[in-house]
Motif scaffolding. Structure first.
Motif, mmCIF file in Angstrom:
data_model
loop_
_atom_site.group_PDB
_atom_site.id
_atom_site.type_symbol
_atom_site.label_atom_id
_atom_site.label_comp_id
_atom_site.label_asym_id
_atom_site.label_seq_id
_atom_site.Cartn_x
_atom_site.Cartn_y
_atom_site.Cartn_z
ATOM 1 N N SER A 99 45.476 35.722 38.150
ATOM 2 C CA SER A 99 45.672 36.538 36.959
ATOM 3 C C SER A 99 45.994 37.981 37.317
ATOM 4 C CB SER A 99 44.421 36.518 36.076
ATOM 5 O OG SER A 99 44.558 37.445 35.006
ATOM 6 N N ARG A 100 46.947 38.553 36.606
ATOM 7 C CA ARG A 100 47.294 39.962 36.772
ATOM 8 C C ARG A 100 46.268 40.881 36.094
ATOM 9 N NH1 ARG A 100 51.302 41.345 40.551
ATOM 10 N NH2 ARG A 100 52.603 39.498 40.821
ATOM 11 N N TYR A 101 45.288 40.301 35.400
ATOM 12 C CA TYR A 101 44.266 41.096 34.725
ATOM 13 C C TYR A 101 43.073 41.400 35.636
ATOM 14 C CZ TYR A 101 46.665 39.921 30.316
ATOM 15 O OH TYR A 101 47.579 39.766 29.305
ATOM 16 N N ASN A 102 42.998 40.768 36.790
ATOM 17 C CA ASN A 102 41.890 41.054 37.703
ATOM 18 C C ASN A 102 42.003 42.474 38.247
ATOM 19 O OD1 ASN A 102 40.556 38.429 37.819
ATOM 20 N ND2 ASN A 102 42.401 37.706 38.865
ATOM 21 N N LEU A 103 40.881 43.163 38.314
ATOM 22 C CA LEU A 103 40.843 44.501 38.902
ATOM 23 C C LEU A 103 39.573 44.648 39.730
ATOM 24 C CD1 LEU A 103 42.035 46.725 35.902
ATOM 25 C CD2 LEU A 103 43.300 46.280 38.019
ATOM 26 N N LEU A 104 39.741 44.964 41.012
ATOM 27 C CA LEU A 104 38.625 45.204 41.916
ATOM 28 C C LEU A 104 38.931 46.432 42.764
ATOM 29 C CD1 LEU A 104 37.962 41.610 43.355
ATOM 30 C CD2 LEU A 104 36.553 42.799 41.669
ATOM 31 N N THR A 105 37.887 47.064 43.269
ATOM 32 C CA THR A 105 38.080 48.129 44.243
ATOM 33 C C THR A 105 37.840 47.561 45.649
ATOM 34 O OG1 THR A 105 35.762 48.840 44.326
ATOM 35 C CG2 THR A 105 37.138 49.786 42.569
ATOM 36 N N PRO A 106 38.378 48.201 46.683
ATOM 37 C CA PRO A 106 38.028 47.783 48.039
ATOM 38 C C PRO A 106 36.520 47.793 48.275
ATOM 39 C CG PRO A 106 39.931 49.231 48.106
ATOM 40 C CD PRO A 106 39.434 49.247 46.688
ATOM 41 N N GLU A 107 35.818 48.735 47.623
ATOM 42 C CA GLU A 107 34.367 48.823 47.794
ATOM 43 C C GLU A 107 33.673 47.598 47.198
ATOM 44 O OE1 GLU A 107 31.204 50.445 49.608
ATOM 45 O OE2 GLU A 107 33.249 51.209 49.674
ATOM 46 N N HIS A 108 34.181 47.080 46.076
ATOM 47 C CA HIS A 108 33.625 45.843 45.504
ATOM 48 C C HIS A 108 33.705 44.700 46.516
ATOM 49 C CE1 HIS A 108 34.648 47.337 41.188
ATOM 50 N NE2 HIS A 108 33.370 47.533 41.435
ATOM 51 N N VAL A 109 34.878 44.555 47.130
ATOM 52 C CA VAL A 109 35.078 43.449 48.068
ATOM 53 C C VAL A 109 34.238 43.661 49.324
ATOM 54 C CG1 VAL A 109 36.784 42.160 49.413
ATOM 55 C CG2 VAL A 109 37.383 43.043 47.152
ATOM 56 N N LEU A 110 34.131 44.913 49.779
ATOM 57 C CA LEU A 110 33.287 45.171 50.949
ATOM 58 C C LEU A 110 31.835 44.814 50.662
ATOM 59 C CD1 LEU A 110 33.069 46.272 53.842
ATOM 60 C CD2 LEU A 110 32.520 48.496 52.842
ATOM 61 N N VAL B 162 36.290 50.365 55.793
ATOM 62 C CA VAL B 162 35.960 49.718 57.065
ATOM 63 C C VAL B 162 34.469 49.912 57.329
ATOM 64 C CG1 VAL B 162 36.424 49.616 59.541
ATOM 65 C CG2 VAL B 162 38.286 50.164 57.953
ATOM 66 N N TRP B 163 33.795 48.836 57.714
ATOM 67 C CA TRP B 163 32.338 48.833 57.902
ATOM 68 C C TRP B 163 32.027 48.285 59.290
ATOM 69 C CZ3 TRP B 163 28.245 45.144 58.181
ATOM 70 C CH2 TRP B 163 26.982 45.587 57.765
ATOM 71 N N ASP B 164 31.268 49.035 60.074
ATOM 72 C CA ASP B 164 30.917 48.640 61.441
ATOM 73 C C ASP B 164 29.765 47.634 61.395
ATOM 74 O OD1 ASP B 164 29.932 48.501 64.096
ATOM 75 O OD2 ASP B 164 30.633 50.519 64.528
ATOM 76 N N MET B 165 30.010 46.423 61.884
ATOM 77 C CA MET B 165 28.995 45.373 61.850
ATOM 78 C C MET B 165 27.900 45.621 62.884
ATOM 79 S SD MET B 165 31.609 42.134 61.401
ATOM 80 C CE MET B 165 30.378 40.856 61.172
ATOM 81 N N THR B 166 28.187 46.472 63.881
ATOM 82 C CA THR B 166 27.179 46.790 64.904
ATOM 83 C C THR B 166 26.188 47.822 64.388
ATOM 84 O OG1 THR B 166 28.798 46.320 66.635
ATOM 85 C CG2 THR B 166 26.829 47.545 67.282
ATOM 86 N N SER B 167 26.707 48.940 63.857
ATOM 87 C CA SER B 167 25.835 49.996 63.328
ATOM 88 C C SER B 167 25.460 49.742 61.871
ATOM 89 C CB SER B 167 26.527 51.356 63.441
ATOM 90 O OG SER B 167 27.677 51.398 62.595
ATOM 91 N N GLN B 168 26.152 48.781 61.220
ATOM 92 C CA GLN B 168 25.960 48.459 59.812
ATOM 93 C C GLN B 168 26.128 49.697 58.925
ATOM 94 O OE1 GLN B 168 23.180 45.549 58.568
ATOM 95 N NE2 GLN B 168 22.932 44.630 60.584
ATOM 96 N N LYS B 169 27.228 50.405 59.183
ATOM 97 C CA LYS B 169 27.564 51.599 58.411
ATOM 98 C C LYS B 169 29.051 51.612 58.102
ATOM 99 C CE LYS B 169 23.971 54.603 60.413
ATOM 100 N NZ LYS B 169 23.710 55.816 61.219
ATOM 101 N N THR B 170 29.395 52.198 56.952
ATOM 102 C CA THR B 170 30.797 52.412 56.633
ATOM 103 C C THR B 170 31.343 53.502 57.546
ATOM 104 O OG1 THR B 170 30.481 51.756 54.327
ATOM 105 C CG2 THR B 170 32.423 53.071 54.823
#
Length: 523
Positions: free
Chosen positions: A410-421, A60-68
């Motif tokens: 595809s079931r071969y895709n792998l990402l972390t939540p941090e990648h998407v953030l 979770v990342w705060d859009m106001t403070s721009q910090k995780t």
């Protein structure tokens, strides 16, 4: 069908070993995050809410403070499902630009533009090229209008060749697509030749229980489908038989093993030349809609064009063939465009892709950005590498990720939540990409969140703008949420390993419950 450790002492260590004073190690960024009021609140709530059987990854990342402000398993590689489309949307915008659109053209080779003076008694002797670009939104009507320009010129007979030309490679499915999805329209093949999403619609209706059902294909499409499927009654009238020995209650079978509803499923078998066979059974009496993906788009396009030329009253002498696009300067200098169809521009394509979670648009765009990046036809593997390189150029490191397609199918895709953030934060922080946040489904209002359970009512309705990612065993969500403390947050919620049985028993999806707790995050 058609139709998710305590400290230990080594045995070698003496128990009387003197204590060693350890140097003070500065707190890690993660420890600092987890000591903040928001993180403490969310962590306490998570301990109460987190599911027992599935795996979670949250950031979770705060859009106001721009910090995780909160992290949980945010570095764990997981299957993203359709959340993958956020990466495709950003990479396509960066590589192709907002002005990009697909072009489908009708051309010929001539010294000057084709007009009625070059038509002899309705006969045109030059070769005709229909240049396909992999437009995932091209319709029968678009193609008919394109070919209709020949009638407008007065052409009733073509004595030259009719050729379907394209530049893309011939890989129709990405690695890791589940084989039994391939006959279903959400897994339609990714081809230069796409007409009406390479999907055929129909209906399966009953002729009575335990009798071969009737299949109706809409639009007289050029496919061949046979069928021995049938409908069965939703209940089975079993005679009551008194057991010889009464089992104690403790040994009784669980309810899910004693249900009286028959177990049934339909199976679609796929053969060459767009031939299919439907078998199995369906419980109930209501007719069932069918959405069947074309197996061979090239043959399908040839047959569709033949039908449309016939409907326009245009005869031709030679079989319709397919060729690789000739981009040599000499050829291009002689090429005359008879008519052209242009798709919507990229932002409109991305809006449809994100709102409706359109796999065909996503994977067509991935192949296209790979083609443009390498200046040559590109398969899924090379296009996935192009996506990684493009996103790295704007500060997103996907070196540990695995990219198999652009849709997340595809079931071969792998990402972390941090990648998407990192994708979401780049979209938010860089003005040229911020429009993508406005294209996300709004809870209770649009796209895949319009009717989603618990998102279509208070307190989440109108407050969540996010991309869903749903497959068997997967229930992901990533986007933006507005909460009562006046802050907006970017969030990524990954839930993998969710069994259909557990999902059915849930009173509410975990993502909805977690986001409801976020509505009361302290300032």
């Amino acid at each position: 069908m058609i139709i998710c450790l305590p400290n230990t002492v080594s045995a070698a260590e003496p128990l009387t070993q003197p204590a060693v004073v350890q140097p003070q190690i500065p707190s890690s960024p993660l420890e600092n995050i987890n000591q903040q009021p928001t993180a403490l609140y969310l962590d306490n709530m998570l301990q109460l809410l987190k599911p027992i059987h599935s795996q979670l990854g949250i950031t979770v990342w705060d859009m106001t403070s721009q910090k995780t402000v909160f992290q949980y398993n945010n570095q764990s590689l997981m299957q993203p499902a359709s959340v993958q489309k956020l990466l495709t949307a950003l990479a396509a915008t960066k590589q192709l630009g907002k002005q990009f659109s697909y072009q489908t053209q009708l051309t010929t080779l001539a010294d000057q533009p084709l007009d009625k003076t070059q038509i002899n008694n309705g006969i045109y002797s030059g070769d005709i090229y229909i240049e396909f670009s992999g437009d995932p939104t091209l319709t029968f009507q678009d193609l008919h209008q394109l070919l209709g320009s020949l009638s407008t010129l007065g052409i009733t007979k073509l004595t030259g060749n009719i050729m379907l030309a394209s530049e893309q490679d011939s890989q129709l499915q990405a690695p890791g697509w589940v084989w039994d999805d391939l006959g279903i329209c959400y897994a339609a093949p990714i081809s230069p030749f796409i007409i009406n999403k390479n999907c055929v619609y129909g209906r399966l209706s009953t002729n009575g229980y335990n009798k071969v059902a009737k299949i109706t294909i809409m639009g007289n499409r050029p496919i061949d489908i046979t069928n021995d499927a049938y409908f069965v009654s939703p209940t089975i009238d079993n005679p009551v038989v008194k057991p010889a020995i009464t089992l104690p209650v403790a040994n009784a079978l669980p309810a899910y093993l004693t249900e009286s509803v028959p177990q049934c499923q339909l199976t679609l078998s796929r053969f060459d030349n767009n031939r299919y066979h439907l078998s199995g059974c369906h419980v109930g009496a209501k007719s069932l809609p069918l959405a069947i993906a074309i197996s061979d788009p090239q043959i399908y396009a040839q047959h569709i064009i033949a039908k449309q030329l016939e409907s326009l009253g245009i005869r031709y002498n030679h079989p319709i063939t397919t060729i690789k696009m000739n981009t040599q300067p000499k050829f291009m200098a002689q090429r005359q465009v008879i008519a052209s169809h242009q798709s919507d521009a990229l932002p409109q394509l991305l809006e449809t892709m994100l709102l409706e979670s359109d796999n065909l648009i996503a994977d067509s765009l991935l192949k296209k950005l790979g083609e443009v990046y390498y200046q040559t036809p590109s398969d899924f593997a090379r296009s996935g590498q192009a996506l990684k390189t493009i996103l790295y150029s704007i500060g997103i490191d996907l070196s540990t990720a695995n990219i198999a397609d652009g849709s997340g199918l595809s079931r071969y895709n792998l990402l972390t939540p941090e990648h998407v953030l990192s994708v979401l934060t780049v979209i938010y922080q860089q003005p040229e990409y911020r429009f993508l946040l406005d294209l996300l489904p709004e809870s209770g209002v649009s796209g895949t969140l319009r009717y989603k359970r618990y998102f279509n009512k208070s307190p989440l309705k109108h407050h969540v703008f996010a991309k869903t990612g749903s497959m068997l065993g997967i229930a992901n969500l990533a986007g933006r949420v507005n909460v009562s403390n006046g802050h907006n947050y970017l969030f990524v919620l990954f839930e993998n390993g969710l069994s259909p049985q557990i999902k059915k028993q849930q009173k509410a999806p975990f993502s909805a419950v977690f986001l409801q707790t976020m509505m009361d995050v302290p300032r």
